[in-house]
Motif scaffolding. Structure first.
Motif, PDB file in Angstrom:
ATOM      1  N   LEU A 131      -2.663   1.304  -9.514  1.00 14.81           N
ATOM      2  CA  LEU A 131      -1.498   0.427  -9.681  1.00 14.81           C
ATOM      3  C   LEU A 131      -0.216   1.210  -9.972  1.00 14.81           C
ATOM      4  O   LEU A 131       0.819   0.618 -10.265  1.00 14.81           O
ATOM      5  CB  LEU A 131      -1.769  -0.574 -10.805  1.00 14.81           C
ATOM      6  N   ASP A 132      -0.337   2.544  -9.924  1.00 10.65           N
ATOM      7  CA  ASP A 132       0.815   3.431 -10.139  1.00 10.65           C
ATOM      8  C   ASP A 132       1.399   3.293 -11.544  1.00 10.65           C
ATOM      9  O   ASP A 132       2.588   3.507 -11.751  1.00 10.65           O
ATOM     10  CB  ASP A 132       1.897   3.176  -9.090  1.00 10.65           C
ATOM     11  N   GLU A 133       0.557   2.953 -12.499  1.00 14.30           N
ATOM     12  CA  GLU A 133       0.969   2.892 -13.902  1.00 14.30           C
ATOM     13  C   GLU A 133       0.421   4.152 -14.575  1.00 14.30           C
ATOM     14  O   GLU A 133      -0.640   4.152 -15.193  1.00 14.30           O
ATOM     15  CB  GLU A 133       0.466   1.610 -14.551  1.00 14.30           C
ATOM     16  N   LEU A 134       1.170   5.234 -14.396  1.00 16.37           N
ATOM     17  CA  LEU A 134       0.646   6.563 -14.709  1.00 16.37           C
ATOM     18  C   LEU A 134       0.453   6.793 -16.203  1.00 16.37           C
ATOM     19  O   LEU A 134      -0.481   7.489 -16.605  1.00 16.37           O
ATOM     20  CB  LEU A 134       1.584   7.625 -14.128  1.00 16.37           C
ATOM     21  N   ALA A 135       1.311   6.232 -17.039  1.00 10.67           N
ATOM     22  CA  ALA A 135       1.168   6.455 -18.481  1.00 10.67           C
ATOM     23  C   ALA A 135      -0.142   5.868 -18.991  1.00 10.67           C
ATOM     24  O   ALA A 135      -0.869   6.514 -19.756  1.00 10.67           O
ATOM     25  CB  ALA A 135       2.356   5.842 -19.225  1.00 10.67           C
ATOM     26  N   GLU A 136      -0.441   4.630 -18.562  1.00 18.63           N
ATOM     27  CA  GLU A 136      -1.704   4.025 -19.005  1.00 18.63           C
ATOM     28  C   GLU A 136      -2.894   4.760 -18.405  1.00 18.63           C
ATOM     29  O   GLU A 136      -3.908   4.960 -19.079  1.00 18.63           O
ATOM     30  CB  GLU A 136      -1.759   2.544 -18.621  1.00 18.63           C
ATOM     31  N   ALA A 137      -2.772   5.166 -17.157  1.00 17.73           N
ATOM     32  CA  ALA A 137      -3.858   5.924 -16.533  1.00 17.73           C
ATOM     33  C   ALA A 137      -4.139   7.195 -17.324  1.00 17.73           C
ATOM     34  O   ALA A 137      -5.291   7.524 -17.634  1.00 17.73           O
ATOM     35  CB  ALA A 137      -3.513   6.266 -15.088  1.00 17.73           C
ATOM     36  N   GLU A 138      -3.088   7.927 -17.659  1.00 18.77           N
ATOM     37  CA  GLU A 138      -3.239   9.179 -18.399  1.00 18.77           C
ATOM     38  C   GLU A 138      -3.908   8.940 -19.752  1.00 18.77           C
ATOM     39  O   GLU A 138      -4.826   9.671 -20.147  1.00 18.77           O
ATOM     40  CB  GLU A 138      -1.879   9.825 -18.588  1.00 18.77           C
ATOM     41  N   THR A 139      -3.476   7.901 -20.463  1.00 21.60           N
ATOM     42  CA  THR A 139      -4.048   7.594 -21.778  1.00 21.60           C
ATOM     43  C   THR A 139      -5.553   7.358 -21.683  1.00 21.60           C
ATOM     44  O   THR A 139      -6.333   7.899 -22.472  1.00 21.60           O
ATOM     45  CB  THR A 139      -3.362   6.350 -22.373  1.00 21.60           C
TER      46      THR A 139
END
Length: 571
Positions: free
Chosen positions: A300-308
């Motif tokens: 979904l291109d929500e990189l901050a949540e993905a990284e977390t």
């Protein structure tokens, strides 16, 4: 020395029991817990144990099976007999498997698993022919003597019959064997599984529905029904079924996980992530759930949540740690944090993922303008032919992206001297030759690919498109693209080529049909450029502007798109 041998033998026995399910044997009735036959662990017994295990480890499975059979004959130990059976079945030696399974049933007469395994191979001879009557009799006896394990044994029927090559015969046997037990839901599940094996989803659905009538809301039945529906192409109905069951049983984590996976399959990524987040509330340290939320957030291109979530999954000990490191490096690289990205890539140690990490590191260096460092990295890492090939292709791509196409072609030419018929290398070099306007070389290499691999759709397409784009030999160009379209009828790039060759031949209406279909499948910049031009030619300027503006917003640096927009006066 004798004490050392005895201790080693006991260790080997323990490892054997654990490795083949020793605890399960006792639980399944092979022998009562703690009542395994007393064995004199002589040096000869130990020696044969070790020989059998070493043979298996070295890939000499047939020898390992024979040694274990001899050991089973000598010791009459159910654990050893089971091990001999498993290894013999793996090596497809039915004679050894049958004898070992018979020893297993003799020394563990209460083991339903032993009888079931023997039933599955009872009538199989060296030729591989199967005596269906013998198998059916043996399995009927297993069911009749289930001693409280009838549901489990019914569910194991299809597994026991897996060696029968005639799947219609398997279904008939399952129907006959389950006939006395149709008041038991598992009997209908067995029938549903047999129907699925014979590719009969309607019969499978009818059977699983009957199981659910007998036991409404039964989790295995619900899950199997969803699986059958998905297999039959009724994914939306499967989702509705699972959603209804999750609503009815909101605390059932297995159903919710199945629903979340089905949502992923339906590409409803936002909804799927919501479900996985819900599951995480009850298991905040579950590495698989953390990884799932990370992947969906990345999608979904929500990189901050993905990284977390990737970091938390890594900390929770997820087994695919190197995949997570690749994702974390990708996220850092997308932010322009090259050093951080390369640090993650450098930590990837698994040999299956190491080449990908190396290529990504090289690409990261190249994006910073450090082309020579990127090439050095790729040239120094290769250690086997397939990896070398991947690195050569990556190096050529880096040079091409840096507008050093001539050097990229030299890299591929060097590789082709070693493997002149490598179709991937030939194709990439042909595309570079086309870019350098060396049309004769491009055509020679594409025709070589077609000779080597007549079903290579993209070789036909590339040659046809290159001719059409230059308005050369348009009849031949269309014939080549038509052949490509026969091989890959839904490929958007081949549809684009067909639209473009039709346009070059003056048939804008036919061109539009192909280009609109291509753009509906993939909103690619070059397809948009072609579609915009054809629309403009058909006096549909507003539609052309809309398509070109939309594409330029998504691909502002695409050369063909910008040239087309400027030539048409759109920008």
């Amino acid at each position: 020395m004798k004490n050392q041998l005895t201790r080693l033998a006991r260790s080997v026995c323990l490892a054997l029991a654990l490795g083949t399910g020793g605890s399960a044997l006792a639980a399944n009735g092979d022998v009562a817990a703690g009542a395994f036959p007393a064995q004199e662990l002589t040096p000869r017994t130990l020696y044969q144990f070790l020989l059998a295990e070493i043979a298996g480890a070295r890939g000499q499975i047939g020898l390992s099976a024979q040694l274990y059979l001899e050991l089973a004959r000598a010791t009459r130990d159910p654990r050893i007999a089971r091990r001999a059976t498993e290894i013999a079945m793996y090596s497809r030696n039915l004679q050894i498997a049958t004898e070992a399974a018979r020893i297993w049933t003799e020394v563990a007469p209460n083991s339903e698993e032993a009888r079931r395994v023997l039933g599955s191979i009872a009538g199989a001879g060296e030729s591989g022919d199967v005596d269906l009557d013998a198998i059916q009799i043996q399995l009927a006896r297993v069911l009749a003597q289930s001693n409280g394990r009838l549901p489990q044994n019914l569910l194991g029927l299809n597994r026991a019959l897996a060696r029968v090559p005639d799947k219609q015969a398997t279904k008939s046997i399952v129907h006959r064997l389950t006939e006395p037990y149709l008041d038991v839901p598992e009997a209908h599940i067995a029938r549903a599984q047999a129907a699925m094996i014979t590719e009969d989803p309607m019969e499978a659905l009818a059977a699983v529905d009957r199981a659910l009538e007998l036991r409404p809301g039964w989790e295995p039945g619900v899950l199997l029904k969803a699986q059958i529906l998905q297999h039959a192409g009724a994914g939306a109905e499967a989702l509705r079924q699972l959603e209804a069951e999750v609503t009815r049983s909101p605390d059932n984590r297995t159903l919710r996980q199945a629903y979340a996976r089905a949502l992923v399959g339906a590409q409803r990524f936002v909804d799927a992530r919501t479900e996985f987040r819900h599951l995480l509330v009850g298991s905040p340290d579950d590495a698989e759930l953390l990884y799932a939320v990370g992947l969906l957030s990345l999608q979904l291109d929500e990189l901050a949540e993905a990284e977390t979530h990737f970091l938390r999954a890594l900390g929770a000990g997820h087994p695919q740690a190197d995949l997570i490191r690749l994702h974390l490096g990708q996220i850092a690289d997308s932010r322009g944090e090259g050093e951080a990205a390369r640090k993650w890539f450098a930590e990837v140690g698994d040999e299956n993922h190491r080449p990908e990490a190396t290529i990504r590191s090289a690409q990261s260096l190249a994006r910073e303008g450090r082309i020579d460092e990127a090439r050095t990295l790729l040239q120094g890492e290769a250690d086997e032919p397939q990896v070398t090939r991947r690195y050569i292709l990556a190096e050529a791509q880096i040079l091409r992206d840096a507008d050093r196409s001539g050097e990229a072609l030299l890299v591929l030419d060097d590789a082709l001297r070693e493997t002149p018929d490598d179709t991937d290398l030939l194709y990439e070099s042909a595309m570079l030759a086309e870019r350098l306007d060396r049309i004769d070389l491009m055509e020679t290499r594409l025709r070589r690919i077609i000779a080597l691999k007549p079903d290579h759709a993209h070789a036909y397409n590339a040659l046809g498109y290159s001719l059409a784009d230059r308005s050369l030999r348009l009849d031949e160009a269309q014939h080549l693209i038509e052949r490509a379209l026969e091989l890959a009828p839904d490929d958007p790039f081949i549809l684009d080529s067909m639209g473009w060759v039709r346009f070059r031949r003056g048939d804008s209406s036919a061109a539009l049909e192909h280009l609109e279909r291509a753009y509906a499948i993939r909103k690619d910049a070059e397809i948009a450029a072609h579609l915009g031009e054809v629309l403009w030619t058909l006096a549909r300027e507003d539609d052309a502007r809309r398509i070109l503006d939309e594409a330029l917003s998504a691909h502002p640096d695409n050369r063909l798109l910008n040239e087309t927009a400027q030539r048409l006066g759109v920008r």
